[in-house]
Scaffold this motif. Structure first.
Motif, PDB file in Angstrom:
ATOM      1  N   TYR A   7      78.928-140.983-109.152  1.00  0.00           N
ATOM      2  CA  TYR A   7      77.554-141.335-109.519  1.00  0.00           C
ATOM      3  C   TYR A   7      76.578-140.179-109.347  1.00  0.00           C
ATOM      4  O   TYR A   7      75.515-140.166-109.983  1.00  0.00           O
ATOM      5  CB  TYR A   7      77.105-142.601-108.783  1.00  0.00           C
ATOM      6  CG  TYR A   7      77.483-143.810-109.589  1.00  0.00           C
ATOM      7  CD1 TYR A   7      76.679-144.267-110.622  1.00  0.00           C
ATOM      8  CD2 TYR A   7      78.701-144.455-109.372  1.00  0.00           C
ATOM      9  CE1 TYR A   7      77.055-145.342-111.404  1.00  0.00           C
ATOM     10  CE2 TYR A   7      79.084-145.524-110.150  1.00  0.00           C
ATOM     11  CZ  TYR A   7      78.260-145.966-111.173  1.00  0.00           C
ATOM     12  OH  TYR A   7      78.642-147.020-111.959  1.00  0.00           O
ATOM     13  N   SER A  59      74.274-139.142-112.414  1.00  0.00           N
ATOM     14  CA  SER A  59      72.836-138.904-112.256  1.00  0.00           C
ATOM     15  C   SER A  59      72.405-137.693-113.074  1.00  0.00           C
ATOM     16  O   SER A  59      71.349-137.704-113.724  1.00  0.00           O
ATOM     17  CB  SER A  59      72.494-138.690-110.772  1.00  0.00           C
ATOM     18  OG  SER A  59      72.817-139.826-110.007  1.00  0.00           O
ATOM     19  N   TYR A  86      69.947-137.549-116.376  1.00  0.00           N
ATOM     20  CA  TYR A  86      68.818-136.616-116.506  1.00  0.00           C
ATOM     21  C   TYR A  86      68.853-135.909-117.864  1.00  0.00           C
ATOM     22  O   TYR A  86      67.851-135.877-118.588  1.00  0.00           O
ATOM     23  CB  TYR A  86      68.860-135.588-115.373  1.00  0.00           C
ATOM     24  CG  TYR A  86      67.841-134.476-115.537  1.00  0.00           C
ATOM     25  CD1 TYR A  86      66.493-134.695-115.268  1.00  0.00           C
ATOM     26  CD2 TYR A  86      68.240-133.216-115.980  1.00  0.00           C
ATOM     27  CE1 TYR A  86      65.558-133.675-115.427  1.00  0.00           C
ATOM     28  CE2 TYR A  86      67.323-132.192-116.147  1.00  0.00           C
ATOM     29  CZ  TYR A  86      65.979-132.429-115.867  1.00  0.00           C
ATOM     30  OH  TYR A  86      65.063-131.415-116.040  1.00  0.00           O
ATOM     31  N   THR A  95      68.344-141.456-114.957  1.00  0.00           N
ATOM     32  CA  THR A  95      68.503-140.696-113.715  1.00  0.00           C
ATOM     33  C   THR A  95      68.331-141.594-112.505  1.00  0.00           C
ATOM     34  O   THR A  95      69.156-141.595-111.582  1.00  0.00           O
ATOM     35  CB  THR A  95      67.470-139.548-113.646  1.00  0.00           C
ATOM     36  OG1 THR A  95      67.524-138.793-114.847  1.00  0.00           O
ATOM     37  CG2 THR A  95      67.746-138.641-112.457  1.00  0.00           C
ATOM     38  N   ALA A 153      71.182-142.543-109.926  1.00  0.00           N
ATOM     39  CA  ALA A 153      70.954-141.920-108.622  1.00  0.00           C
ATOM     40  C   ALA A 153      70.817-142.970-107.522  1.00  0.00           C
ATOM     41  O   ALA A 153      71.235-142.742-106.377  1.00  0.00           O
ATOM     42  CB  ALA A 153      69.701-141.042-108.670  1.00  0.00           C
TER      43      ALA A 153
END
Length: 426
Positions: free
Chosen positions: A314, A318, A322, A396, A400
């Motif tokens: 993960y 992330s 982005y 993101t 995240a």
């Protein structure tokens, strides 16, 4: 009773392997389509579709608790497997009918189906091996290959049919797969499974184990098992994004054009089982090599490794999230994350099934196997809710947050790991 000390697996293993393969073909074929079906065909919002998906996949792993109890107390594992397969066929063919008004009823039938089926087929395999714990890990690894062979084929078959001819054909293919599994099971169960799983264990009033209370050692090990269960909730929440946010990420944020042709979204869900088919034998060989050297990690250490790997996957997603804010990203981001998740799954899922079959008293075997799936219920529930936020928050933040939860869980688990290891060895 079959002599479990003979060389080679019990003859019933391969029947259970193929029946489970077709059941997983049916389940994962439906799962590859369901979130997009709700959004694109039923015109549900992403949030509503995510919530329904999470509730459905969560309840799929809650009802094995009930199915396990009914098997242990009243029906036996074998009757429950049959009932589960029948309900699964009915639910899938109802979906294939395309009648929108019975959509939720079809999902309900498949929830009931998994309740009867899931814990009891694993428990039957455990009964075939009896007390031969040394060979159980290998048996469950082979069984797990059946799960993933079905899971690999179904998105390819059902996904292709859905794109070319419509969702109804994809669901129908899943239903036919379960029908094949049911026919195979009823044709060969008596010949290959013998008396295993026909009668509930508690029906034998003269069985000493049925009358005896749990020992302090058994209670300690079961408590440790339930603690492990709690930690796997976050793992399954992350893992089960495959059917929700990761499917939507593949559909809307991933460049799926390869050599001038568009890769169907559902195909990405075949990556995980494909990697398992490739890597599970390698993992089994590595565990065996380390075991001979006296260096094989314990079950709880393998669980810890699974949490570490899930955190890494993960973190990678992330970054993908982005970059997707600027343009569609390479499919290699998803391929890499699925590969790491797969290695994590190999360290946790088959090991957990084997661990339950070793630690659970026979009179509670199916019930505790169902309890093991309780973590998947909670994890799937949160997976659907969080996956339903796709499009309302940035990719993101979406990924995240899951990375952060996984890292925190991993740290806490590593802190208590020595105590858990000691409890399971007592």
């Amino acid at each position: 009773m079959e002599n479990t000390k003979n060389i080679g697996p019990p003859k019933g293993l391969y029947l259970l392997f193929f029946v489970e393969m077709w059941e997983r073909f049916a389940f994962y074929g439906m799962r590859a389509l369901i979130i997009l079906y709700m959004i694109q065909h039923l015109m549900y919002s992403t949030a509503k579709a995510g919530n329904i998906y999470g509730l459905y996949t969560g309840l799929v792993y809650l009802t094995p608790l009930i199915g396990g109890y009914l098997a242990d107390r009243f029906l036996g594992q074998r009757k429950c497997i049959t009932l589960g397969a029948i309900c699964m066929c009915a639910g899938l063919f109802m979906l294939a009918s395309g009648i929108n008004s019975i959509f939720l009823l079809a999902l309900f039938l498949m929830i009931i189906a998994n309740g009867f089926f899931k814990s009891n087929i694993s428990s039957t395999l455990g009964l075939l091996y009896g007390d031969d714990n040394e060979r159980k890990d290998a048996g469950f690894t082979i069984f797990y290959m059946g799960i993933n062979l079905g899971a690999f084929l179904s998105p390819l078959v059902c996904g292709t049919l859905a794109i070319k001819y419509g969702y109804n054909y994809g669901f129908a293919a899943a239903g036919i797969g379960m029908l094949i599994g049911l026919a195979l099971y009823k044709l060969l169960e008596n010949k290959l499974l013998g008396e295993y799983g026909i009668h509930p264990f508690t029906a034998n009033k003269n069985n000493l184990e049925n009358q005896e209370a749990l020992t302090p050692e058994q209670k300690t090990k079961l408590k440790a098992l339930f603690i492990l269960l709690l930690f796997t909730v976050v793992f399954w929440c992350c893992y089960e994004q495959a059917g929700s946010s990761l499917t939507l990420f593949a559909e809307y944020s991933t460049n799926r054009v390869l050599f001038g042709k568009t890769i169907p979204t559902g195909y990405f869900q075949s990556l995980n089982p494909l990697f398992i088919i490739m890597l599970a034998p390698l993992a089994s060989a590595i565990w065996g090599f380390l075991n001979k050297k006296g260096k094989e990690p314990s079950s709880v250490q393998k669980f810890a490794l699974a949490l570490v790997l899930m955190s890494i996957s993960y973190i990678i997603l992330s970054f993908a999230g982005y970059f997707s804010g600027f343009s569609k990203v390479s499919p290699l981001w998803l391929v890499t994350s699925y590969l790491i998740m797969t290695i994590a799954e190999i360290c946790l899922s088959p090991i957990g099934l084997s661990l339950v079959s070793k630690l659970a008293p026979k009179k509670f075997l199916s019930l505790i196997m169902g309890t093991w799936f309780l973590s998947s219920f909670i994890g799937n529930l949160f997976a659907g809710i969080w996956g339903g936020k796709y499009g309302t928050i940035s990719n993101t933040i979406l990924f995240a947050t899951l990375a952060g939860c996984s890292i925190i869980t991993m740290i806490i688990f590593l802190i208590i790991l020595p105590r858990l290891k000691k409890a399971l060895e007592t």
